[in-house]
Design a protein around this motif. Structure first.
Motif, PDB file in Angstrom:
ATOM      1  N   HIS A 153       0.803  -1.226   0.000  1.00  3.31           N
ATOM      2  CA  HIS A 153       0.000   0.000   0.000  1.00  3.31           C
ATOM      3  C   HIS A 153       0.834   1.273   0.000  1.00  3.31           C
ATOM      4  O   HIS A 153       0.377   2.331   0.440  1.00  3.31           O
ATOM      5  CB  HIS A 153      -0.997  -0.039   1.149  1.00  3.31           C
ATOM      6  CG  HIS A 153      -1.940  -1.202   1.019  1.00  3.31           C
ATOM      7  ND1 HIS A 153      -3.001  -1.195   0.156  1.00  3.31           N
ATOM      8  CD2 HIS A 153      -1.917  -2.428   1.579  1.00  3.31           C
ATOM      9  CE1 HIS A 153      -3.625  -2.364   0.213  1.00  3.31           C
ATOM     10  NE2 HIS A 153      -2.981  -3.139   1.087  1.00  3.31           N
ATOM     11  N   VAL A 154       2.058   1.141  -0.492  1.00  4.94           N
ATOM     12  CA  VAL A 154       2.820   2.343  -0.806  1.00  4.94           C
ATOM     13  C   VAL A 154       2.186   2.924  -2.078  1.00  4.94           C
ATOM     14  O   VAL A 154       1.867   2.196  -3.012  1.00  4.94           O
ATOM     15  CB  VAL A 154       4.298   2.002  -1.084  1.00  4.94           C
ATOM     16  CG1 VAL A 154       5.051   3.238  -1.533  1.00  4.94           C
ATOM     17  CG2 VAL A 154       4.931   1.393   0.150  1.00  4.94           C
ATOM     18  N   VAL A 155       2.001   4.218  -2.081  1.00 10.21           N
ATOM     19  CA  VAL A 155       1.364   4.850  -3.234  1.00 10.21           C
ATOM     20  C   VAL A 155       2.394   5.079  -4.331  1.00 10.21           C
ATOM     21  O   VAL A 155       3.421   5.706  -4.101  1.00 10.21           O
ATOM     22  CB  VAL A 155       0.711   6.177  -2.825  1.00 10.21           C
ATOM     23  CG1 VAL A 155       0.156   6.885  -4.052  1.00 10.21           C
ATOM     24  CG2 VAL A 155      -0.376   5.936  -1.799  1.00 10.21           C
ATOM     25  N   VAL A 156       2.106   4.539  -5.496  1.00 11.96           N
ATOM     26  CA  VAL A 156       3.028   4.717  -6.613  1.00 11.96           C
ATOM     27  C   VAL A 156       2.457   5.657  -7.678  1.00 11.96           C
ATOM     28  O   VAL A 156       3.180   6.166  -8.514  1.00 11.96           O
ATOM     29  CB  VAL A 156       3.388   3.359  -7.262  1.00 11.96           C
ATOM     30  CG1 VAL A 156       4.157   2.505  -6.275  1.00 11.96           C
ATOM     31  CG2 VAL A 156       2.153   2.637  -7.753  1.00 11.96           C
TER      32      VAL A 156
ATOM     33  N   PRO B  95      -0.019   8.730  -7.229  1.00 12.75           N
ATOM     34  CA  PRO B  95      -0.967   9.562  -6.471  1.00 12.75           C
ATOM     35  C   PRO B  95      -2.186   9.883  -7.334  1.00 12.75           C
ATOM     36  O   PRO B  95      -2.049  10.300  -8.487  1.00 12.75           O
ATOM     37  CB  PRO B  95      -0.141  10.819  -6.165  1.00 12.75           C
ATOM     38  CG  PRO B  95       1.262  10.362  -6.161  1.00 12.75           C
ATOM     39  CD  PRO B  95       1.351   9.289  -7.195  1.00 12.75           C
TER      40      PRO B  95
ATOM     41  N   CYS C 201      -7.633  -0.260   0.559  1.00 10.70           N
ATOM     42  CA  CYS C 201      -7.158   0.354   1.796  1.00 10.70           C
ATOM     43  C   CYS C 201      -7.733   1.744   2.006  1.00 10.70           C
ATOM     44  O   CYS C 201      -7.559   2.330   3.075  1.00 10.70           O
ATOM     45  CB  CYS C 201      -5.641   0.417   1.818  1.00 10.70           C
ATOM     46  SG  CYS C 201      -4.920   1.721   0.801  1.00 10.70           S
TER      47      CYS C 201
ATOM     48  N   ASN D  14      -6.935   4.373   0.035  1.00 17.72           N
ATOM     49  CA  ASN D  14      -6.125   5.333  -0.697  1.00 17.72           C
ATOM     50  C   ASN D  14      -6.224   5.066  -2.205  1.00 17.72           C
ATOM     51  O   ASN D  14      -6.981   4.186  -2.630  1.00 17.72           O
ATOM     52  CB  ASN D  14      -4.668   5.234  -0.233  1.00 17.72           C
ATOM     53  CG  ASN D  14      -3.971   6.579  -0.257  1.00 17.72           C
ATOM     54  OD1 ASN D  14      -4.296   7.444  -1.060  1.00 17.72           O
ATOM     55  ND2 ASN D  14      -3.018   6.740   0.631  1.00 17.72           N
ATOM     56  N   ARG D  15      -5.452   5.784  -2.991  1.00 13.74           N
ATOM     57  CA  ARG D  15      -5.463   5.594  -4.443  1.00 13.74           C
ATOM     58  C   ARG D  15      -4.055   5.343  -4.959  1.00 13.74           C
ATOM     59  O   ARG D  15      -3.092   5.910  -4.450  1.00 13.74           O
ATOM     60  CB  ARG D  15      -6.021   6.847  -5.131  1.00 13.74           C
ATOM     61  CG  ARG D  15      -7.499   7.059  -4.896  1.00 13.74           C
ATOM     62  CD  ARG D  15      -7.982   8.347  -5.538  1.00 13.74           C
ATOM     63  NE  ARG D  15      -9.422   8.313  -5.733  1.00 13.74           N
ATOM     64  CZ  ARG D  15     -10.022   7.803  -6.807  1.00 13.74           C
ATOM     65  NH1 ARG D  15      -9.303   7.328  -7.799  1.00 13.74           N
ATOM     66  NH2 ARG D  15     -11.335   7.788  -6.879  1.00 13.74           N
TER      67      ARG D  15
ATOM     68  N   CYS E 187      -2.152   2.627  -4.992  1.00 13.97           N
ATOM     69  CA  CYS E 187      -1.229   1.775  -4.243  1.00 13.97           C
ATOM     70  C   CYS E 187      -0.474   0.838  -5.176  1.00 13.97           C
ATOM     71  O   CYS E 187      -0.952   0.496  -6.262  1.00 13.97           O
ATOM     72  CB  CYS E 187      -1.985   0.925  -3.229  1.00 13.97           C
ATOM     73  SG  CYS E 187      -2.743   1.887  -1.937  1.00 13.97           S
TER      74      CYS E 187
ATOM     75  N   ALA F  91       7.991   7.951   2.378  1.00 21.77           N
ATOM     76  CA  ALA F  91       6.716   7.230   2.335  1.00 21.77           C
ATOM     77  C   ALA F  91       6.871   5.714   2.183  1.00 21.77           C
ATOM     78  O   ALA F  91       6.283   4.950   2.974  1.00 21.77           O
ATOM     79  CB  ALA F  91       5.830   7.801   1.232  1.00 21.77           C
TER      80      ALA F  91
ATOM     81  N   ALA G  40       1.836  11.604   4.119  1.00 24.49           N
ATOM     82  CA  ALA G  40       0.440  11.227   4.333  1.00 24.49           C
ATOM     83  C   ALA G  40      -0.221  10.827   3.017  1.00 24.49           C
ATOM     84  O   ALA G  40      -0.985   9.863   2.955  1.00 24.49           O
ATOM     85  CB  ALA G  40      -0.317  12.384   4.981  1.00 24.49           C
ATOM     86  N   GLU G  41       0.084  11.548   1.964  1.00 25.49           N
ATOM     87  CA  GLU G  41      -0.554  11.276   0.673  1.00 25.49           C
ATOM     88  C   GLU G  41      -0.124   9.932   0.106  1.00 25.49           C
ATOM     89  O   GLU G  41      -0.895   9.253  -0.550  1.00 25.49           O
ATOM     90  CB  GLU G  41      -0.198  12.394  -0.312  1.00 25.49           C
ATOM     91  CG  GLU G  41      -0.934  12.264  -1.642  1.00 25.49           C
ATOM     92  CD  GLU G  41      -0.397  13.236  -2.684  1.00 25.49           C
ATOM     93  OE1 GLU G  41       0.670  13.827  -2.454  1.00 25.49           O
ATOM     94  OE2 GLU G  41      -1.059  13.378  -3.725  1.00 25.49           O
ATOM     95  N   ARG G  42       1.130   9.570   0.382  1.00 22.43           N
ATOM     96  CA  ARG G  42       1.690   8.396  -0.267  1.00 22.43           C
ATOM     97  C   ARG G  42       1.766   7.165   0.638  1.00 22.43           C
ATOM     98  O   ARG G  42       2.460   6.207   0.324  1.00 22.43           O
ATOM     99  CB  ARG G  42       3.101   8.721  -0.763  1.00 22.43           C
ATOM    100  CG  ARG G  42       3.107   9.700  -1.903  1.00 22.43           C
ATOM    101  CD  ARG G  42       4.475  10.305  -2.068  1.00 22.43           C
ATOM    102  NE  ARG G  42       4.540  11.107  -3.273  1.00 22.43           N
ATOM    103  CZ  ARG G  42       4.879  10.603  -4.466  1.00 22.43           C
ATOM    104  NH1 ARG G  42       5.201   9.346  -4.593  1.00 22.43           N
ATOM    105  NH2 ARG G  42       4.900  11.392  -5.509  1.00 22.43           N
ATOM    106  N   SER G  43       1.129   7.216   1.796  1.00 16.95           N
ATOM    107  CA  SER G  43       1.195   6.086   2.717  1.00 16.95           C
ATOM    108  C   SER G  43      -0.171   5.450   2.913  1.00 16.95           C
ATOM    109  O   SER G  43      -1.199   6.051   2.610  1.00 16.95           O
ATOM    110  CB  SER G  43       1.712   6.553   4.080  1.00 16.95           C
ATOM    111  OG  SER G  43       3.045   6.950   3.992  1.00 16.95           O
ATOM    112  N   MET G  44      -0.144   4.280   3.442  1.00 18.42           N
ATOM    113  CA  MET G  44      -1.376   3.580   3.780  1.00 18.42           C
ATOM    114  C   MET G  44      -2.093   4.375   4.871  1.00 18.42           C
ATOM    115  O   MET G  44      -1.471   4.842   5.822  1.00 18.42           O
ATOM    116  CB  MET G  44      -1.016   2.188   4.289  1.00 18.42           C
ATOM    117  CG  MET G  44      -2.190   1.317   4.631  1.00 18.42           C
ATOM    118  SD  MET G  44      -1.743  -0.441   4.605  1.00 18.42           S
ATOM    119  CE  MET G  44      -0.164  -0.456   5.435  1.00 18.42           C
TER     120      MET G  44
END
Lengths: 362, 362
Positions: A235-238, A240, A247, A249-250, A252, B290, B323-327
């Motif tokens: 769930h690291v965002v790759v 954005p 999870c 978020n968007r 991931c 992140a 915050a934007e790039r984390s779970m």
DNA sequence: GTTGTTAGTTCACCCTACTAACAAACATCG
DNA sequence: CGATGTTTGTTAGTAGGGTGAACTAACAAC
């Protein structure tokens, strides 16, 4: 800590030496552990009585002095019941010896069982395996998806409908054996280090399946962290603002790398574009791994998942991307590869976990 | 491990309880440690003899039974000699008590001393501090830049001209005290957890100065890794093909975030563009953090460096980017902030390290 | 004053590992 | 071939550490 713990520690030391170095004499063990020959003899006597160690005859090689009698680990003196709960439909189980060799397999359909019903299935599978065993059972090791604390409480495992469930205690009470439980990816990392070629001082395993998880070993220990989530790289965002993820978020990593998404993506392109698609995903993974690998100074990154997808352009791209974005010293020592034990990592990892908690052997 | 180690372990347990909970009676300690009252009395007698613990009179509060006599840590029963070698020109030293309070400071100019000459300066500074101390000295703690292994060997510290130097052994032999050595950033992270508000289960400290380094604590322990480089975030590549870095690669985080580069960059823009420049750098740092923060499940990220640069738009941008790039779960529990102990982190960290290795108190 | 409770100590015992001494079994050398 | 020296493993005896049981001390409450 009682004085008896000292003794357990010393017994572990001896077993560890025998596991690492192969057969040794009592005098060898005394030298290796810097215990007295007397003490070693006493400890060995206990291990002989337990059957964990056997005398293998005199040591070859002509030297002055009384010939030494070699002692060796009896790898099937006891067996370990190992369970892999990471599959959505089938609970896999096995009897495994101290070398990590699988002696017997068994399995049970999960069906629609969740919560307590799923626990019943686990207990039944364990009991069947225990009944099958022709040797004493050392303990039960379980690798499960979800979040597990170090006391064997499953904090949450949505797939199995478990929340704040003291699984180790529950199963232990019903089968009368010590039970060790860990997250499936963490335990897979442990297997890679124990029975594979992994370096326990700095290894990260990335498990790519329905989701994307992982486990990390640093300085010989599995990392947990305050949230018990160490290794969870999925769930690291790759991207954005990218595709929404379960999870919340968007964009991931999981939305790009998980097997279903990967297959969808490949199905959408022409056959000759498959390789470049895989490379693009590999580069993305590499870009996520690079900060982690560099900052932790890790030497081993192991991918675990379908080889036909991962073991090719994707793996190559990961290697290239990590190397480009890491400190040279780290990149030199780094090995990015597929898991060596393929499909049974979780089972053997569960066995390794039991072996460690019960015998203290890494 | 000898039986005497059991006793040391138990002594540590008692000290730990007293340090955590404040004054307790012997009976309280027995309950807390699940040792016998007999054993606790015996152990306490030893601590009283050493002066590490003192009786503080009877416990207030009227309850039936014999009134308990409270025992408390004597925080200045012994002092610790702490050294901070991270400055290029001055070697800082201090006498520090068990609470991490600095009692005396001292320092010595490094000048052009390197190699053995630098070791001589270190020894001289230690000896001066030992001579100053009015209490017995528990040990010597040193925080140094460079790579240090767990046996106190400085593998390399270019600033001081040290390579494969068994510093702990050398200093220990000359001053007759136990010596603990660690990387400055790692030790700063330890200080943040021991005397500050940091969570030892998952904290990363990022030290921003001449270079960019860092240290990580996970599950209560400092991470080392196979290359002893855990925490070294400075050489993650943030701009592939960017500015050349001393490490041999291009576009390392250090080439953007190190104080000299940062000042150069700010000097080149108009005053009203300073904030947005700092934000850009903060976003870059956040993007590197992140994956690390998410994958390790860390709850504390601490920046250590000049507050006028870091504690403002840059810090805010780091928070936002991470915050934007984390779970989401991780982001909720995450706290990104400046180091609480400001300029003496390395000194107090060195003291914490000694306190831990000698007394077993975290 | 009696009763009940809690704190801390004394005593006898068990467990563990160590030192010292010794027997067994071998190689080597004169 | 026997004397010598080496190495292995065992048999006492000893010291250290922790425990349970029982005891004394000191207090509150009735």
């Amino acid at each position: 800590m009682l004085p008896a713990d000292t003794r357990r520690h010393h017994l572990s030391l001896l077993l560890q030496c025998l596991a690492d170095t192969g057969p040794l004499s009592r005098a060898d063990l005394a030298r290796a552990t810097s215990l007295t020959r007397v003490t070693v003899s006493d400890l060995v006597a206990e291990l002989l009585a337990d059957g964990l160690v056997a005398e293998l005859g005199t040591k070859p090689g002509a030297r002055p002095g009384k010939p030494a009698t070699l002692l060796g680990l009896v790898h099937d003196a006891v067996l370990i019941v190992a369970l892999d709960l990471s599959d959505d439909t089938v609970l896999q189980g096995a009897l495994i010896d101290l070398h990590g060799e699988i002696v017997t397999r068994d399995a049970v359909e999960l069906g629609s069982a969740r919560g307590d019903a799923a626990v019943d299935l686990v207990v039944a599978l364990v009991q069947r395996l225990v009944a099958t065993s022709e040797r004493p059972v050392l303990g039960v090791g379980i690798g499960t998806p979800g979040v597990v604390d170090d006391k064997g409480v499953v904090r949450q495992a949505p797939n199995l409908g478990w929340y704040e469930l003291p699984l180790a205690e529950a199963v232990g009470a019903r089968v009368g054996l010590p039970v060790s439980i860990s997250n499936d990816a963490n335990i897979a990392a442990l297997a890679e280090c124990t029975f594979g070629a992994g370096n326990p001082d700095g290894l990260m395993l990335v498990a790519i399946g329905h989701g994307v998880g992982g486990g990390i070993l640093m300085d010989g220990a599995m990392l947990g962290g305050p949230l018990l989530s160490a290794g969870e790289i999925g769930h690291v965002v790759v991207e954005p603002g990218g595709a929404p993820c379960a999870c919340g978020n968007r964009g991931c990593l999981e939305t790009v790398l998980a097997v279903p998404h990967l297959r969808d993506r490949l199905a959408a392109v022409t056959p000759d574009a498959v390789a470049s698609e895989l490379e693009a995903v590999g580069t993305t993974l590499g870009a996520v791994l690079a900060p982690i690998v560099t900052t932790l100074g890790i030497t081993d990154v192991v991918l675990y998942g379908p080889a036909e997808l991962l073991d090719g352009p994707l793996l190559g791209a990961v290697r290239a991307a990590v190397a480009e974005r890491s400190m040279p010293v780290v990149a030199e020592h780094l090995d990015v590869r597929m898991a060596s034990l393929a499909r049974d990592v979780v089972l053997t990892g569960a066995a390794a976990h039991v072996r460690f908690t019960q015998l203290g052997v890494v």
